[in-house]
Each structure stands twice: as C-alpha cells, then as structure tokens.
Design a protein around this motif. Structure first.
Motif, mmCIF file in Angstrom:
data_model
loop_
_atom_site.group_PDB
_atom_site.id
_atom_site.type_symbol
_atom_site.label_atom_id
_atom_site.label_comp_id
_atom_site.label_asym_id
_atom_site.label_seq_id
_atom_site.Cartn_x
_atom_site.Cartn_y
_atom_site.Cartn_z
ATOM 1 N N ILE A 1 0.835 -1.155 0.037
ATOM 2 C CA ILE A 1 -0.038 0.040 0.153
ATOM 3 C C ILE A 1 0.800 1.188 0.059
ATOM 4 N N GLU B 1 -0.638 8.131 -0.917
ATOM 5 C CA GLU B 1 -0.259 9.187 -2.119
ATOM 6 C C GLU B 1 0.321 10.392 -1.676
ATOM 7 N N TYR C 1 3.777 0.390 2.631
ATOM 8 C CA TYR C 1 3.358 -0.615 3.608
ATOM 9 C C TYR C 1 3.212 -2.065 3.011
ATOM 10 N N GLU D 1 -1.670 -3.719 -5.907
ATOM 11 C CA GLU D 1 -1.115 -2.485 -5.098
ATOM 12 C C GLU D 1 -2.380 -1.679 -4.936
ATOM 13 N N LEU D 2 -1.943 -1.126 -3.550
ATOM 14 C CA LEU D 2 -3.230 -0.129 -3.195
ATOM 15 C C LEU D 2 -2.518 1.228 -3.099
ATOM 16 N N LEU D 3 -3.545 2.046 -3.339
ATOM 17 C CA LEU D 3 -3.148 3.520 -3.110
ATOM 18 C C LEU D 3 -3.983 4.281 -2.297
ATOM 19 N N GLY D 4 -3.531 4.951 -1.245
ATOM 20 C CA GLY D 4 -4.504 5.613 -0.236
ATOM 21 C C GLY D 4 -3.808 6.814 0.491
ATOM 22 N N LEU D 5 -4.377 6.982 1.783
ATOM 23 C CA LEU D 5 -3.810 8.173 2.491
ATOM 24 C C LEU D 5 -3.744 7.480 3.832
ATOM 25 N N CYS D 6 -2.404 7.820 4.327
ATOM 26 C CA CYS D 6 -2.269 7.200 5.742
ATOM 27 C C CYS D 6 -2.566 8.163 6.684
ATOM 28 N N LYS D 7 -2.722 7.591 8.096
ATOM 29 C CA LYS D 7 -3.457 8.401 9.000
ATOM 30 C C LYS D 7 -2.525 9.864 9.268
ATOM 31 N N ARG E 1 -3.436 12.173 6.667
ATOM 32 C CA ARG E 1 -4.927 12.646 6.984
ATOM 33 C C ARG E 1 -5.059 13.575 7.856
#
Ligand SMILES: [Mn+2]
Ligand SMILES: [Mn+2]
Ligand SMILES: [Zn+2]
Ligand SMILES: [Zn+2]
Lengths: 150, 150
Positions: free
Chosen positions: B97, B100, B106, B139-145, B148
């Motif tokens: 993951i 972005e 991770y 694969e994932l794309l996201g926003l970590c804590k 955020r």
DNA sequence: TATTATTTGAGAATGATTCTCATTCCTGAA
DNA sequence: TTCAGGAATGAGAATCATTCTCAAATAATA
C-alpha cells in the motif's frame, strides 16, 4: 475513418476544455495519439507516432501535465520501460497482464463480482492499517500463447 | 542483538550456498542489509546503509544478480523510484500500500480466502486471454493516518 | 599456499527525463 | 479582427539513475 478522426479531435478538445488548459497543437497531437491507440504506449512510441511534429521535451512536459490532471495512467513494463495510456473514465477500471517472455502487455477486466469482493476486502484494510484506500492496481504476469508455442 | 546478527550472517551465507554463487563480502553485506530491514528499500538507502563499504556499481551488479535468481522483488514508488526487498519465500505472498501523500510504503496481506478467490478468478483468465498466469501483484493507493491528520 | 576464474571498485559511458530560456503561440479584451 | 500579456513550446544543455569497462583484488580449490 475521416469521421473517426474528427470525433477524436472533438474529444481531445473537450478534454482540454474540461480541464481548463489551453488548446494547443502539441497537446491535441498527444491526446490524438493516445485516443487512436487504445492500448498503452511507450514514450518512444509516442515520439515516433508524432512524426517529428513534437519536441521530446514537450512530449514529456505534456505527459506530466496530463498525469497531474489524472488523465493518464503510467506504469512500467517488466524491463522498467514507462508505459502510458488514457486513464479509465469513472466506473470503468481495468488491469494489465504481462507476458514475461515477450513483454507484451494486455488489458483485462475482472468480473464485476470479484472486483466488488476485492473492494470489500480492501475496505477492511482501512481498519487494519489505518489507511484509507483510494484505488488499486492488479497486475498479472504470465506466458502468452505465442511464447508458449515456441 | 548480537545473536540476531549472527543468525543473519548464517542466513545470508546459506542463501548464497543454496544458489551456488560465491560468498563474497559485498554480497554478504547486501543480503545482510536486506535481511535486517524487512521493509522495502530504495537503492539509495542500501548505499547509505552500507556506509562506504560497497561501490555503487557493485551494488547494482549484486542486485541484478539476486534478481535473476528470483531472490528479490523490485517495484516502483509513486515517484518512480525503484524499491527492493527480499522475495517472498514460497507460500508466503504479500502486497503493498502506498500513501499517495507522503509516499510511505506498507506491506500487507489479504485474507487467504480472498487470495484464493482472486486466484480462482485469475485462472479463468487463461481461457479468456490465452495466457497462463504465473503470478500477480496487487497494489493499493491511499492516504495514511499521519497525512490525513494534517 | 599457489593457481585461476570470478568478482569488485572506480569512473567513464549511456539513456531517460528534466531544466533553461529565447521564441512562438493562445486567449481574452478592445 | 487585431493585439498584448501570459503561457506553452523547441532545442539543447544538465541531471540522474543505471550500465559498462577493465585493471586490481578476492574466493574456491587443490
Ligand atoms: Mn491498459
Ligand atoms: Mn514488501
Ligand atoms: Zn509472450
Ligand atoms: Zn502518508
């Protein structure tokens, strides 16, 4: 065929209008090339297809441009060559299969039910890793028929 | 901690023996670094962690070496920086993951039932596209804590 | 330890991408 | 339609990652 070309020109123009960036010849050219060839292209291919009507530096600039507007996807081949394609429009979503022998790249879609299943699973990840997942990419590696037959 | 280090040295040596390539200081060094840091590393990181005990050219040579033996995975960050990690040992299998915003990477595993489901689906692909699938990467794309909260 | 093939280190060469900046081109206002 | 100002482009220089080259160092083996 002429009809098709006109449609593409219209579409390219619309994309630029929608994104509030000036309609310029080089940008129209790059979009036209990406629209005509729906599969992914190497940078090198785009240069070739533009037949000297586009500076290399401009091409990179424009690609980065479009990438920042989320209009194109970028990924790497097995040999780490960059490939580019027009981004999925909403809802639609596809993945790639690479032939590990000849390097060919194919688009593919997974059945919508498994895509849903996958997304459900992915949502759980938020709680586990505390990451909000925005998108995913699935790539397969295999052996195409032609290569198998050799 | 000393114990751990010894174990790593033993493991590195074993990897080289298993693969029939000479046990050299540079190779031991690179494997040691990869074993110590289980997450993926940038080439730059490996250079730093080797604290001048390894020529850049040798590092690249060794990495390619290990890659050809399928001992390491290689992938690209969002900014197209190459990352390297020790390959999954059989059975085990994991994904990545990306945040972005900060670019952090991770590791993650999907529940085995969905992994199975996914694989079933993938097998169907053979018939649809006439490609035998050997492996997949998700694969994932996201926003970590942290990102955020900003 | 001596022999020999292999690996390494240092830096040059390459290739892809970005940068720079003078020129050209869009666009919106007159 | 013309024009001015700001943005985009083209050409090539600069940068950055990676590969290549080859003399010197090292590992395996007897
Ligand atoms: Mn595609
Ligand atoms: Mn990993
Ligand atoms: Zn093939
Ligand atoms: Zn983050």
């Amino acid at each position: 065929m002429q009809k098709n070309k006109k449609r593409q020109i219209k579409k390219s123009r619309q994309i630029l209008l929608d994104n509030n960036i000036p309609i310029t010849k080089p940008r129209m050219l790059v979009l036209g090339i990406l629209l005509k060839n729906e599969g992914p292209l190497k940078v090198e291919d785009i240069i070739k297809l533009s037949r000297g009507k586009l500076a290399v530096s401009s091409m990179y600039r424009i690609i980065n441009n479009l990438k920042n507007l989320n209009l194109i996807n970028e990924f790497q081949t097995l040999e780490n060559t960059k490939m580019i394609e027009l981004a999925d429009v909403k809802d639609e979503h596809h993945h790639h299969i690479f032939c590990e022998s000849c390097g060919a790249v194919y688009d593919f879609e997974v059945d919508s039910h498994i895509e849903k299943e996958l997304e459900k699973e992915i949502i759980k990840i938020k709680s586990k890793y505390d990451i909000i997942v925005k998108s995913h990419s699935l790539e397969l590696l295999g052996l195409c028929k032609t290569c198998r037959d050799k």
